[in-house]
Motif scaffolding. Structure first.
Motif, PDB file in Angstrom:
ATOM      1  N   TYR A 217      59.982 -44.702  27.148  1.00  0.00           N
ATOM      2  CA  TYR A 217      60.447 -43.558  27.953  1.00  0.00           C
ATOM      3  C   TYR A 217      61.423 -43.027  26.812  1.00  0.00           C
ATOM      4  O   TYR A 217      61.402 -41.775  26.627  1.00  0.00           O
ATOM      5  N   ALA A 218      62.132 -43.742  26.434  1.00  0.00           N
ATOM      6  CA  ALA A 218      63.390 -43.565  25.610  1.00  0.00           C
ATOM      7  C   ALA A 218      62.697 -43.113  24.224  1.00  0.00           C
ATOM      8  O   ALA A 218      63.384 -41.749  23.634  1.00  0.00           O
ATOM      9  N   ALA A 219      61.542 -43.384  23.933  1.00  0.00           N
ATOM     10  CA  ALA A 219      61.063 -42.915  22.372  1.00  0.00           C
ATOM     11  C   ALA A 219      60.621 -41.407  22.699  1.00  0.00           C
ATOM     12  O   ALA A 219      60.749 -40.558  21.831  1.00  0.00           O
ATOM     13  N   VAL A 220      59.961 -41.332  23.789  1.00  0.00           N
ATOM     14  CA  VAL A 220      59.603 -39.743  24.017  1.00  0.00           C
ATOM     15  C   VAL A 220      60.725 -38.920  24.234  1.00  0.00           C
ATOM     16  O   VAL A 220      60.841 -37.596  23.532  1.00  0.00           O
ATOM     17  N   SER A 221      61.681 -39.341  24.856  1.00  0.00           N
ATOM     18  CA  SER A 221      62.987 -38.390  24.974  1.00  0.00           C
ATOM     19  C   SER A 221      63.503 -38.266  23.649  1.00  0.00           C
ATOM     20  O   SER A 221      63.825 -36.878  23.164  1.00  0.00           O
TER      21      SER A 221
ATOM     22  N   SER B 193      59.870 -25.740  17.761  1.00  0.00           N
ATOM     23  CA  SER B 193      60.320 -24.924  16.648  1.00  0.00           C
ATOM     24  C   SER B 193      61.601 -24.268  17.121  1.00  0.00           C
ATOM     25  O   SER B 193      62.630 -23.996  16.550  1.00  0.00           O
ATOM     26  N   GLY B 194      61.486 -23.898  18.436  1.00  0.00           N
ATOM     27  CA  GLY B 194      62.797 -22.940  18.948  1.00  0.00           C
ATOM     28  C   GLY B 194      63.822 -23.778  19.294  1.00  0.00           C
ATOM     29  O   GLY B 194      64.854 -23.185  19.578  1.00  0.00           O
ATOM     30  N   ARG B 195      63.682 -25.028  19.502  1.00  0.00           N
ATOM     31  CA  ARG B 195      64.876 -25.888  19.628  1.00  0.00           C
ATOM     32  C   ARG B 195      65.521 -25.770  21.079  1.00  0.00           C
ATOM     33  O   ARG B 195      66.653 -25.797  21.035  1.00  0.00           O
ATOM     34  N   THR B 196      64.803 -25.220  21.835  1.00  0.00           N
ATOM     35  CA  THR B 196      65.345 -24.801  23.138  1.00  0.00           C
ATOM     36  C   THR B 196      65.253 -25.909  24.247  1.00  0.00           C
ATOM     37  O   THR B 196      66.079 -26.620  24.544  1.00  0.00           O
ATOM     38  N   TYR B 197      63.717 -26.143  24.521  1.00  0.00           N
ATOM     39  CA  TYR B 197      63.677 -27.215  25.584  1.00  0.00           C
ATOM     40  C   TYR B 197      63.078 -28.515  24.986  1.00  0.00           C
ATOM     41  O   TYR B 197      62.749 -28.557  23.974  1.00  0.00           O
ATOM     42  N   PRO B 198      63.329 -29.491  25.859  1.00  0.00           N
ATOM     43  CA  PRO B 198      63.126 -31.152  25.328  1.00  0.00           C
ATOM     44  C   PRO B 198      61.498 -31.093  25.338  1.00  0.00           C
ATOM     45  O   PRO B 198      60.826 -31.536  26.509  1.00  0.00           O
ATOM     46  N   GLN B 199      60.818 -30.472  24.443  1.00  0.00           N
ATOM     47  CA  GLN B 199      59.294 -30.466  24.420  1.00  0.00           C
ATOM     48  C   GLN B 199      58.919 -30.158  23.226  1.00  0.00           C
ATOM     49  O   GLN B 199      59.560 -29.795  22.315  1.00  0.00           O
ATOM     50  N   SER B 200      57.666 -30.843  22.886  1.00  0.00           N
ATOM     51  CA  SER B 200      57.048 -30.403  21.194  1.00  0.00           C
ATOM     52  C   SER B 200      56.381 -28.961  21.531  1.00  0.00           C
ATOM     53  O   SER B 200      56.183 -28.603  22.553  1.00  0.00           O
ATOM     54  N   ASP B 201      56.036 -28.387  20.271  1.00  0.00           N
ATOM     55  CA  ASP B 201      55.061 -27.275  19.879  1.00  0.00           C
ATOM     56  C   ASP B 201      53.897 -28.122  20.700  1.00  0.00           C
ATOM     57  O   ASP B 201      53.583 -29.104  20.844  1.00  0.00           O
ATOM     58  N   ALA B 202      53.136 -26.809  20.883  1.00  0.00           N
ATOM     59  CA  ALA B 202      51.566 -27.257  21.546  1.00  0.00           C
ATOM     60  C   ALA B 202      50.669 -27.637  20.203  1.00  0.00           C
ATOM     61  O   ALA B 202      51.154 -27.039  18.860  1.00  0.00           O
TER      62      ALA B 202
ATOM     63  N   TYR C 138      48.651 -30.346  26.314  1.00  0.00           N
ATOM     64  CA  TYR C 138      48.839 -29.802  24.724  1.00  0.00           C
ATOM     65  C   TYR C 138      49.733 -29.887  24.065  1.00  0.00           C
ATOM     66  O   TYR C 138      50.263 -29.606  23.147  1.00  0.00           O
ATOM     67  N   ALA C 139      51.125 -30.484  24.620  1.00  0.00           N
ATOM     68  CA  ALA C 139      52.441 -30.857  24.201  1.00  0.00           C
ATOM     69  C   ALA C 139      53.185 -32.126  24.701  1.00  0.00           C
ATOM     70  O   ALA C 139      52.200 -32.695  25.629  1.00  0.00           O
ATOM     71  N   LEU C 140      53.853 -32.627  24.126  1.00  0.00           N
ATOM     72  CA  LEU C 140      54.835 -33.945  24.429  1.00  0.00           C
ATOM     73  C   LEU C 140      55.670 -33.224  25.388  1.00  0.00           C
ATOM     74  O   LEU C 140      56.480 -32.502  24.959  1.00  0.00           O
ATOM     75  N   PHE C 141      55.894 -33.681  26.592  1.00  0.00           N
ATOM     76  CA  PHE C 141      57.161 -33.588  27.459  1.00  0.00           C
ATOM     77  C   PHE C 141      57.577 -34.874  27.944  1.00  0.00           C
ATOM     78  O   PHE C 141      56.824 -36.325  27.831  1.00  0.00           O
ATOM     79  N   GLN C 142      58.673 -34.711  28.489  1.00  0.00           N
ATOM     80  CA  GLN C 142      59.270 -35.861  29.028  1.00  0.00           C
ATOM     81  C   GLN C 142      58.625 -36.099  30.469  1.00  0.00           C
ATOM     82  O   GLN C 142      58.168 -35.138  30.904  1.00  0.00           O
ATOM     83  N   ASN C 143      58.584 -37.364  30.942  1.00  0.00           N
ATOM     84  CA  ASN C 143      57.692 -37.376  32.124  1.00  0.00           C
ATOM     85  C   ASN C 143      56.013 -36.910  32.112  1.00  0.00           C
ATOM     86  O   ASN C 143      55.834 -36.317  32.928  1.00  0.00           O
ATOM     87  N   LEU C 144      55.718 -37.103  30.887  1.00  0.00           N
ATOM     88  CA  LEU C 144      54.315 -36.767  30.990  1.00  0.00           C
ATOM     89  C   LEU C 144      53.396 -37.580  32.063  1.00  0.00           C
ATOM     90  O   LEU C 144      52.417 -37.033  32.455  1.00  0.00           O
TER      91      LEU C 144
END
Lengths: 343, 484
Positions: free
Chosen positions: A156-160, A170-179, A268-274
């Protein structure tokens, strides 16, 4: 001879799968009555969300079922060899991180090449995540139940870390990856449905595992180690730790594949709580499927339908989706009890 | 006060543990209960102490005041203690993390704790003349002190009948002497001490009367003064069965050769400096009392388990078939089908892809040719009777045409017919050129099969002359027991 011996066995397995479900729904109804919710609209919503239409069944139930089946098979592979992998959440996360990372860089490749690479990355990520527990078990006899479980939290920590650090959008706004690249995404099976190739992969994996366990020497040795370790060692001269270690490694790899399929087929992207706890629900799926790959498949679809129905129940009848966890819990406990009774 | 057990019978599965056994002990005596492993000694005393319920018979305890108590069975040790019976088990039953007085209080069911319990325990210890550190934790005590605690626990409820199950096994010679002295004193004060043992020298040092059990029946009972070591050994080992005429084997080439072989298991020396040969065509029987290295020796020859050769050499011609002692956990997987269990023993011959039709056919053929009563190749191994399971194990072992067969207690727990059949299989295998080395904890079984007998004494191999008598083997085994 063999045909007649198998038939009642199949019927009994089916019975053992349906009785718990019925009981679970009954208990859910009881809870709804106690909590003052109208029962019929709730059950109606549950049914519609899961089986109400082909769209609901394929886009919700089967999409939810896909990771549950793959992880259920992962658990089965380990437990057939007497190794209990309760770290599938962590391996799922590791597989998802690996798949996202390669998926982001595969834009130049055609799907025929990109997809296998993404899936392989998932397998590898899961295998890497379970390497330490395997070594601890083989070298020091440390039970994998604890080591794999603890690595879930690290997962879990590694995903965070990944979605706020190196893999953040790229936008560095939300805790998620690009698609991930379009060519790295699993194609949908029919237009207008969210059901993706990952479900077919789950079916193939189940069939493959079934054949491996029943039909090959490798699978037989694995089952012998789980069913009778002393006899396997003394009479079969099978190296116990090696066989169980390999099974555990593949169990982790399969769980990692589950993570890769979720990223490349759904999010299509990495999220927390995937994963909403797929790694734990899948243990129930495996137990309900009596650790037989083809039954695990059925149990996975069932639990996928429950999860899908839970969403609809919340939307349409205002009943918290967690209520379905009551059904799941009752199903698991009854399934365990009937399995014990028949053993 | 007397203890009388009348016509006690008990079965475990198909095995007869006790068959109409009567036993009585009178005040003031040390009564030795003698017999080989598995003769039924412990079972009889466990029945007297309410731990096992007999199927038939009567337990009578005549109290000092003349009050008689007769019951078909004690429901629990608590009832037996209430009737004045205390027991010292073969294995320690105290809780290591508790103190001596806590353990005594627990067994005796005292309501006192702490200081009050310690005072009461100290009083008992003083009365019995068995000094013990009352407030010490049991885990810090020596084996002798732990056993002393077991005796104190047994007598804390004012028991006047004391049953002791092989109490000297854990003691050094001087400690054995002290224990036997205590038993003499206990009897002299009017108590009854029943001493379970298989060591003849202890019997002659302490007992007034003796009862000998063999295979669940009493073969001798009477005043010790009228007995000789020879008459007791005779009653223990038995001479009622005529020894079958051995088919003189035609020993061929050497198939197993041990030369100054020493083995360890778990760091413990198990076999010391053993030298012997087994030739093809002969059956060598290993006679030994439990825990004298026979298990390690046989498993080293079979090449299984974690037995380590620390000195000498062991050469074994392959292939080797191993018939382990524990059928249901070491030879078979009970939840697997018969076909799967056959495959388990023949794995190394199979390819990566399994041809279940062929395996099922082979299984069916094996079931027919070895007269194994089973539903079919798909039946679970767990559904077979013990005899049929063992026949399957043998059939599977012989299918590989082994040059060496290693068998541990091959007929244990089988009925007579199945046992005969298995023994005939072993003889036939030897006639066909296999070298057989087998162990049985029953000397009769060793004699019934073996062309030659090796006696293992504390890991040391002793070669007996050809055609040994029961008495010779018995003397060797018992001499070994006395020396332990």
């Amino acid at each position: 001879m063999s045909g007649t011996a198998l038939a009642p066995d199949r019927t009994r397995s089916l019975l053992q799968a349906t009785v718990p479900l019925g009981l679970g729904l009954l208990v859910l109804a009881g809870f709804l009555v106690l909590a003052g919710f109208p029962v019929m609209p709730a059950v109606n919503a549950l049914w519609r969300g899961a089986f109400g239409s082909w769209y609901a069944f394929s886009s919700a139930a089967l999409v939810h079922a896909t990771p549950l089946i793959i992880l259920g098979l992962a658990f089965t592979l380990g437990s057939k060899a007497g190794a209990i992998n309760v770290g599938m959440e962590g391996q799922f996360a590791a597989g998802a991180i690996a798949a996202t990372w390669v998926g982001l860089h595969l834009g130049a490749l055609p799907a025929m090449v990109a997809i296998p690479i993404v899936l392989a990355a998932g397998l590898l990520g899961g295998a890497v995540w379970i390497t330490a527990p395997v070594i601890l078990r083989i070298k020091f006899g440390i039970t994998e139940v604890i080591s794999t479980l603890l690595l879930n939290f690290v997962g879990y920590a590694a995903v965070s870390y990944a979605v706020t650090g190196p893999l953040q959008e790229s936008g560095r706004t939300y805790p998620q990856s690009d698609a991930i690249a379009a060519s790295a995404r699993l194609p949908q099976l029919s237009h207008g449905s969210r059901l993706h190739l990952g479900f077919v992969l789950a079916l193939v994996t189940a069939a493959l595992l079934s054949v491996l366990l029943r039909r090959t020497t490798w699978g037989f040795r694995l089952r012998a180690v789980g069913a009778g370790p002393r006899a396997a060692a003394l009479t079969g001269r099978i190296p116990l730790t090696k066989v169980a270690g390999v099974a555990l490694l593949w169990s982790g790899a399969l769980a990692g594949l589950g993570g890769a399929v979720e990223v490349s087929g759904v999010s299509y992207a990495l999220f927390q709580n995937l994963s909403p706890g797929y790694g734990f629900t899948a243990i129930a799926v495996a137990l309900l499927g009596r650790e037989r790959p083809m039954l695990v498949l059925v149990a996975g679809v069932l639990f996928g339908a429950l999860e899908a129905g839970a969403g609809a129940m919340q939307r349409d009848a205002g009943i918290p989706a967690v209520a379905v966890q009551v059904v799941e819990a009752v199903v698991i406990i009854t399934a365990l009890l009937t399995a014990r009774r028949s053993a | 006060m007397t203890l009388r057990l009348s016509r006690i019978s008990k079965h475990f599965g198909t095995t007869v543990a006790l068959d109409g056994v009567s036993f009585s002990a009178i005040p003031g005596e040390v009564h030795a209960l003698l017999g080989e492993n598995g003769a039924g000694k412990s079972t009889l005393m466990d029945i007297a102490y309410g731990m096992i319920r007999p199927e038939a018979g009567m337990i009578e305890v005549q109290q000092r005041g003349g009050v008689a108590l007769a019951t078909p069975a004690f429901a629990s040790p608590r009832e037996a203690r209430a009737a004045g019976i205390g027991m010292v088990h073969q294995h320690f039953t105290s809780i290591p993390a508790f103190t001596v007085s806590e353990n005594i209080a627990l067994t005796a069911g005292w309501t006192e704790t702490g200081r009050a319990a310690e005072r009461r325990a100290a009083h008992i210890v003083a009365r019995l003349g068995l000094p013990l550190a009352i407030s010490a934790h049991v885990e810090s005590l020596s084996a002798q002190m732990r056993q002393r605690l077991e005796i104190v626990k047994a007598l804390a409820t004012d028991a006047s009948i004391l049953l002791l199950d092989e109490p000297t096994a854990v003691l050094a010679p001087r400690e054995v002497h002290e224990l036997l002295e205590f038993l003499r004193g206990f009897a002299a004060a009017g108590g009854i001490a029943v001493l379970i043992t298989h060591k003849l020298d202890e019997v002659f040092r302490v007992a007034d009367r003796v009862t000998v059990l063999r295979r669940g029946v009493v073969t001798l009972t009477g005043v010790l003064a009228e007995q000789t070591p020879h008459s007791l050994a005779h009653a223990m080992i038995g001479a009622d069965l005529a020894r079958p005429i051995p088919l003189k084997a035609q020993p061929g080439v050497v198939a197993v050769e041990a030369s100054r072989l020493s083995l360890t298991r778990g760091g413990q020396l198990a076999v010391v400096n053993a030298s012997f040969q087994v030739r093809s065509g002969e059956i060598v029987g290993v006679a030994a009392i439990e825990g004298n290295g026979q298990r390690e020796l046989l498993r080293a020859i079979a090449g299984v388990d974690d037995v380590v050769t620390v000195a000498g050499t062991l050469e074994v011609a392959g292939p080797v078939a191993f018939i382990p002692e524990d059928r249901s956990s070491e030879a078979l997987i009970p939840s697997f089908s018969l076909a799967e269990n056959l495959l388990l023993g023949t794995l190394d011959q199979s390819s990566w892809w399994l041809d279940w039709n062929a395996i099922r056919r082979d299984t069916q053929a094996l079931l027919a040719s070895h007269d194994i009563r089973a539903g079919g190749p798909e039946s679970q191994a767990a559904t077979l009777s013990g005899g049929n399971q063992q026949k399957l194990v043998f059939a599977r072992a012989l299918a590989r045409q082994p040059r060496v067969i290693v068998a541990e207690n091959p007929v244990r727990g089988l009925d007579i017919q199945a046992a005969d059949m298995i023994q005939e299989r072993i003889r036939a295998a030897a006639r066909n050129g296999a070298a057989v080395i087998m162990h049985s904890s029953d000397v009769d079984e060793v004699l019934a099969l073996a062309d030659r007998v090796l006696v293992l004494r504390r890991g040391e191999v002793q070669d007996l002359p050809s055609d040994p008598t029961r008495e010779q083997i018995g003397d060797a085994l018992l001499a070994m027991a006395a020396a332990r």
